[in-house]
Design a protein around this motif. Structure first.
Motif, PDB file in Angstrom:
ATOM      1  N   TYR A 111       1.820  -2.950   8.902  1.00 30.29           N
ATOM      2  CA  TYR A 111       2.955  -1.915   9.403  1.00 30.29           C
ATOM      3  C   TYR A 111       3.089  -1.789  10.724  1.00 30.29           C
ATOM      4  O   TYR A 111       2.218  -1.842  11.493  1.00 30.29           O
ATOM      5  CB  TYR A 111       2.282  -0.771   8.590  1.00 30.29           C
ATOM      6  CG  TYR A 111       2.503  -0.843   6.971  1.00 30.29           C
ATOM      7  CD1 TYR A 111       1.320  -0.687   6.363  1.00 30.29           C
ATOM      8  CD2 TYR A 111       3.572  -1.170   6.414  1.00 30.29           C
ATOM      9  CE1 TYR A 111       1.321  -0.973   5.017  1.00 30.29           C
ATOM     10  CE2 TYR A 111       3.610  -1.229   4.823  1.00 30.29           C
ATOM     11  CZ  TYR A 111       2.256  -1.269   4.362  1.00 30.29           C
ATOM     12  OH  TYR A 111       2.413  -1.325   2.843  1.00 30.29           O
ATOM     13  N   ARG A 113      -2.001   3.508   7.706  1.00 22.75           N
ATOM     14  CA  ARG A 113      -0.940   2.655   8.618  1.00 22.75           C
ATOM     15  C   ARG A 113       0.466   2.749   8.073  1.00 22.75           C
ATOM     16  O   ARG A 113       1.382   2.768   8.914  1.00 22.75           O
ATOM     17  CB  ARG A 113      -2.004   1.465   8.804  1.00 22.75           C
ATOM     18  CG  ARG A 113      -2.630   1.277   9.899  1.00 22.75           C
ATOM     19  CD  ARG A 113      -3.276  -0.158  10.076  1.00 22.75           C
ATOM     20  NE  ARG A 113      -4.227  -0.144   8.960  1.00 22.75           N
ATOM     21  CZ  ARG A 113      -4.500  -1.335   8.239  1.00 22.75           C
ATOM     22  NH1 ARG A 113      -4.020  -2.546   8.856  1.00 22.75           N
ATOM     23  NH2 ARG A 113      -5.439  -1.499   7.386  1.00 22.75           N
ATOM     24  N   LYS A 114       0.647   2.566   6.961  1.00 24.07           N
ATOM     25  CA  LYS A 114       2.067   2.537   6.239  1.00 24.07           C
ATOM     26  C   LYS A 114       2.731   3.823   6.686  1.00 24.07           C
ATOM     27  O   LYS A 114       3.684   3.964   6.692  1.00 24.07           O
ATOM     28  CB  LYS A 114       1.628   2.232   4.963  1.00 24.07           C
ATOM     29  CG  LYS A 114       3.166   2.196   4.322  1.00 24.07           C
ATOM     30  CD  LYS A 114       3.387   1.763   2.819  1.00 24.07           C
ATOM     31  CE  LYS A 114       4.652   1.858   2.386  1.00 24.07           C
ATOM     32  NZ  LYS A 114       4.541   1.443   0.624  1.00 24.07           N
ATOM     33  N   ARG A 139      12.175  -5.027   9.824  1.00 25.93           N
ATOM     34  CA  ARG A 139      11.393  -4.019  10.647  1.00 25.93           C
ATOM     35  C   ARG A 139       9.952  -4.489  10.537  1.00 25.93           C
ATOM     36  O   ARG A 139       8.964  -4.284  11.589  1.00 25.93           O
ATOM     37  CB  ARG A 139      11.226  -2.651   9.918  1.00 25.93           C
ATOM     38  CG  ARG A 139      11.274  -1.576  10.937  1.00 25.93           C
ATOM     39  CD  ARG A 139      11.862  -0.103  10.245  1.00 25.93           C
ATOM     40  NE  ARG A 139      10.460   0.381   9.905  1.00 25.93           N
ATOM     41  CZ  ARG A 139      10.753   1.684   9.147  1.00 25.93           C
ATOM     42  NH1 ARG A 139      11.945   2.099   8.873  1.00 25.93           N
ATOM     43  NH2 ARG A 139       9.882   2.475   8.927  1.00 25.93           N
ATOM     44  N   ASN A 190      -2.891   5.021   2.417  1.00 22.71           N
ATOM     45  CA  ASN A 190      -2.572   4.027   3.403  1.00 22.71           C
ATOM     46  C   ASN A 190      -1.937   4.523   4.624  1.00 22.71           C
ATOM     47  O   ASN A 190      -0.792   4.654   4.817  1.00 22.71           O
ATOM     48  CB  ASN A 190      -1.452   3.090   2.612  1.00 22.71           C
ATOM     49  CG  ASN A 190      -1.080   1.754   3.155  1.00 22.71           C
ATOM     50  OD1 ASN A 190      -1.669   1.471   4.116  1.00 22.71           O
ATOM     51  ND2 ASN A 190      -0.733   0.987   2.585  1.00 22.71           N
ATOM     52  N   ASP A 220      12.052   3.844   4.494  1.00 24.67           N
ATOM     53  CA  ASP A 220      11.666   5.548   4.533  1.00 24.67           C
ATOM     54  C   ASP A 220      11.862   6.203   3.431  1.00 24.67           C
ATOM     55  O   ASP A 220      12.468   5.526   2.348  1.00 24.67           O
ATOM     56  CB  ASP A 220      12.539   5.875   5.645  1.00 24.67           C
ATOM     57  CG  ASP A 220      12.497   5.428   6.936  1.00 24.67           C
ATOM     58  OD1 ASP A 220      13.652   5.436   7.699  1.00 24.67           O
ATOM     59  OD2 ASP A 220      11.451   4.980   7.186  1.00 24.67           O
ATOM     60  N   VAL A 258       4.108   4.581   9.895  1.00 28.45           N
ATOM     61  CA  VAL A 258       5.792   4.217  10.185  1.00 28.45           C
ATOM     62  C   VAL A 258       6.803   4.460   9.237  1.00 28.45           C
ATOM     63  O   VAL A 258       7.883   4.139   9.392  1.00 28.45           O
ATOM     64  CB  VAL A 258       5.773   2.689  10.214  1.00 28.45           C
ATOM     65  CG1 VAL A 258       4.885   2.124  11.567  1.00 28.45           C
ATOM     66  CG2 VAL A 258       5.181   2.168   9.119  1.00 28.45           C
ATOM     67  N   THR A 259       6.308   5.470   8.406  1.00 31.18           N
ATOM     68  CA  THR A 259       7.317   5.919   7.367  1.00 31.18           C
ATOM     69  C   THR A 259       8.068   7.208   7.670  1.00 31.18           C
ATOM     70  O   THR A 259       7.228   8.096   8.122  1.00 31.18           O
ATOM     71  CB  THR A 259       6.869   6.040   5.936  1.00 31.18           C
ATOM     72  OG1 THR A 259       5.878   5.017   5.780  1.00 31.18           O
ATOM     73  CG2 THR A 259       7.830   6.084   5.018  1.00 31.18           C
ATOM     74  N   ARG A 260       9.495   7.248   7.750  1.00 30.19           N
ATOM     75  CA  ARG A 260       9.846   8.620   8.082  1.00 30.19           C
ATOM     76  C   ARG A 260      10.053   9.412   6.843  1.00 30.19           C
ATOM     77  O   ARG A 260      10.545   8.648   5.933  1.00 30.19           O
ATOM     78  CB  ARG A 260      11.151   8.331   8.784  1.00 30.19           C
ATOM     79  CG  ARG A 260      11.096   7.631  10.153  1.00 30.19           C
ATOM     80  CD  ARG A 260      12.467   7.354  10.638  1.00 30.19           C
ATOM     81  NE  ARG A 260      11.874   6.168  11.633  1.00 30.19           N
ATOM     82  CZ  ARG A 260      12.582   5.061  11.699  1.00 30.19           C
ATOM     83  NH1 ARG A 260      13.462   4.655  10.440  1.00 30.19           N
ATOM     84  NH2 ARG A 260      12.339   4.331  12.381  1.00 30.19           N
TER      85      ARG A 260
END
Lengths: 259, 472
Positions: free
Chosen positions: A259, B232-233, A187, B230, B182, B236-238
């Motif tokens: 990311y 930006r991280k 990813r 963070n 995730d 994209v984390t679910r």
């Protein structure tokens, strides 16, 4: 014709009529094999019939191969090619598959494959290197056809645009456009990092590293080693060469594109 | 050309001779780089190992393989089964003796229901026994589509999807949505299938104490601070919360309204596993959402297996269309297992019919659960673990002896005593080495609508006798 067939050490297998009109129009010629259970069944789609038979090998002498007769109406079976069912049409000749080719070079489009992440094999598939070279040539030709660019400008533009597009596709876009069965291992990896599952210095990687260098050498030749063009071309080349070093695998400077 | 320049080769070569030195040096370096590239070997980045060959040989020499089958004592409980002859209905024949069934999860008594059996037999005659194919490969029958529609309508969601094995339902649903990177917040008392789903998802798992909303909020706050550090991280984390409606291991209910509040406050998605509460809680049996009056659209995914109240096999997930549709290609248990036998799908449809026609059975079941809960209070040496409306209660030892083996033996003796007197009970079984948070050993008492008051009284007195006899 039978004398010709015998002179080539071939054997003609007698079969029932293979055409709607009741003639034996499709011939089965074998060399060094025996056939059994020959069946001829009519097909409702074609005027020719469907021929099916089993072939078994006999001992192969190490003799030189005889000359093969290839004609749209005849199919010759050699001991190196085995098929148990043949379909003959009025026109056209179906080529027999040459055994089991190297699966790495075939583009498995629409085929069931066991590749966990197909992105890793894209740059090894058949014809992609040629396609890439042709695309670069087309870009160059298109730029050349713009009337108000001189040749050095065109070469610099080709170099810069090629490197820009390469940077975008290989070192910016991350992940896969499809779901992979490894729960998203790739990813956060760019396409360059995904290539060949991270193995360094494979042939595709070498090819893609060498081609911007070659383009740069050509561009510096055609710009007559001018200083401004040198600056632009060198910066562009560095931007596309540095991410390809193994030391830069997975490195994101200043957290850009992480990311 | 407009500029009128002529490109003669001589001019070009002349330019090459007049080229600045730095440029030529750079080109030389590049050509050397090309030559080095052409001759470099391919290698994997993490290949280097710090062991020499000799050390590797030594390690291989001194390795002793563990036995494939570890030595197990002959009287291990798993080697001595209780053998059931005939169907596990209200009167169950265990080891040749007829007992009243307080062990099978047949909450609504649909296992032996004549209508369900009749429909199943008709379906057997029409379709045969199995489907011999996954859903994508000629394994989709009209009964499957009908069952999915009926379940979606019953639960008042947009769509439902059927799995052919109840354990695989939640274990396929979680990894379909949650991938590496995730975060999943899950209750410590989650059942084994949820744990396998979490393991398959390769995500970061954070356990919070059982039904402890403060602990969950603390974890969510920590995650929020990480996210602010963070962003930006975080984008994209679910994030997911996985809870069960009625927990199998502890027989209590999750605080769903607080969970929904936390969901909207911290922007996490809720996956609700309703295996025990489907067909039990709520006015019409719709589960814990109806029990609490929570809007079903607030829950992102409801997963349940049909092996308990519905008395069929398999499981289903229901929710919004775009959530459920994703599982049709990504649910591993859906795509790569043979589909549910049409006989069992027809049985499930008939069970749904019965549940819809007669919502009184849920009230009756609730009453019986309360009765059993009250009757079992005050058992000497055993404490009742579970809510009063839970149909599957646990009886744990009030004072554990300290060793799990002896606790298990004691409980087994109680179960044997009850079996001799015609009450079929069972212990809750776990894979001791595989469970993340192994619950203490317990006897599981199951309430069904078919049990009469006398039978419940008889069972309660039998358990009391057994406890006072065995726990001296």
């Amino acid at each position: 014709m039978t004398t010709l067939i015998h002179s080539c050490d071939l054997e003609l297998i007698r079969s029932p009529p293979t055409h709607k009109a009741g003639k034996e129009l499709d011939l089965i010629l074998t060399w060094n094999c025996t056939t059994e259970t020959l069946m001829v069944t009519p097909l409702h789609l074609y005027d020719h019939f469907f021929i099916r038979f089993n072939v078994s090998l006999t001992e192969q002498p190490p003799a030189p191969q005889p000359m093969i007769l290839e004609n749209s109406r005849t199919l010759v079976l050699r001991h190196s090619r085995l098929k148990t069912a043949l379909k003959t049409k009025g026109a056209g000749f179906h080529s027999l598959e040459p055994g089991f080719p190297d699966c790495n070079t075939r583009m498995n489009v629409g085929v069931a494959h066991s590749e966990v992440n197909p992105n890793t094999r894209v740059m090894n598939s058949r014809g992609i290197w040629l396609a890439y070279l042709l695309l670069t040539t087309v870009l160059h030709v298109v730029l050349l056809s713009i009337p108000f660019f001189s040749v050095p400008v065109v070469w610099t533009l080709t170099n810069v645009i090629h490197n820009l597009i390469m940077y975008l596709f290989l070192h910016t876009v991350k992940g896969t456009p499809f779901e992979t069965p490894d729960q998203g291992k790739a990813r956060l990896l760019t396409h360059w990092e995904q290539m060949d599952y991270g193995i360094q210095f494979t042939s595709s990687r070498k090819f893609l590293t060498i081609s911007p260098i070659v383009l740069y050498l050509l561009a510096s030749f055609y710009t007559k080693y001018d200083a401004t063009h040198f600056l632009v071309n060198t910066c562009s080349l560095l931007s596309v060469l540095l991410p390809k070093l193994p030391q830069f695998h997975g490195v994101r400077i200043f957290g850009i594109n992480k990311y | 050309m407009a500029s009128g320049q002529q490109w003669v080769l001589v001019e070009m070569v002349q330019a090459f001779y007049e080229a600045p030195a730095y440029h030529l040096i750079l080109e030389g370096i590049l050509i050397l780089w090309i030559i080095r590239l052409l001759f470099s070997k391919t290698y994997k980045l993490q290949e280097r190992s710090d062991l020499t060959d000799k050390e590797k040989e030594e390690l291989i020499e001194e390795w002793q393989p563990e036995p494939l089958v570890p030595p197990v004592p002959k009287n291990h409980p798993s080697l001595n089964y209780d053998i059931v002859t005939g169907p596990p209905s209200h009167n169950i024949i265990v080891n040749g003796k007829e007992c009243i069934n307080f062990a099978s999860f047949n909450f609504l008594g649909l296992l032996d229901n004549e209508r369900v059996k009749h429909k199943a037999l008709a379906s057997l005659k029409k379709y045969g026994v199995g489907t011999c194919g996954p859903r994508g490969f000629y394994g989709t029958f009209d009964v499957h589509l009908e069952l999915e529609e009926r379940l979606a309508k019953f639960m008042r969601t947009e769509e439902a999807i059927i799995y052919s094995y109840g354990f695989a339902t939640i274990a396929s649903a979680i990894p379909a949505y949650s991938k590496r990177g995730d975060i999943i917040f899950v209750d410590e008392a989650a059942c084994f299938s949820i744990q396998k789903g979490l393991q398959a998802s390769r995500s970061f798992i954070k356990y919070f104490k059982h039904n402890d909303m403060e602990d969950l909020e603390r974890l969510l706050k920590e995650q929020e601070m990480e996210d602010q550090r963070n962003p930006r991280k975080a984008r994209v984390t679910r994030r997911f919360i996985v809870v069960e409606g009625l927990y199998v291991n502890t027989a209590d209910v999750c605080p769903l309204p607080e969970l929904v509040k936390l969901k909207y406050k911290y922007k996490v998605r809720i996956f609700l596993e309703e295996s025990v509460s489907f067909g039990v809680l709520g006015e019409h049996g719709r589960g814990v959402t109806e029990h609490f009056g929570v809007n079903i659209d607030d829950i992102d995914l409801i997963s349940a297996n049909m092996e308990n109240a519905v008395a069929s096999i398999g499981g289903f997930c229901c929710g919004r269309s775009f959530v459920i549709d994703h599982q049709r290609l990504s649910g591993q248990g859906y795509c790569f297992s043979a589909s549910l036998p049409p006989m069992l799908a027809a049985a499930a449809i008939e069970a749904l019919n019965i549940m819809e026609e007669d919502p009184d059975i849920f009230v009756i079941l609730g009453d019986k659960c309360k009765h059993v809960h009250k009757a079992l209070q005050g058992t000497p040496g055993l404490k009742v673990v579970g809510e009063s409306f839970a149909p599957a209660l646990h009886l744990q030892l009030e004072k554990s002896t300290g060793s799990r083996d002896s606790d298990v033996k004691t409980l087994r003796s109680i179960v044997d005593y009850c079996l001799d007197r015609g009450i079929a009970l069972t212990q809750a079984r776990y894979l001791d080495k595989e469970e993340k948070f192994l619950p203490p050993p317990s006897i599981r008492v199951v309430v069904t609508v078919e049990q009469s008051k006398e039978e419940i009284e008889k069972a309660a007195s039998c358990i009391r006798e057994a406890a006072s006899a065995m726990l001296k």
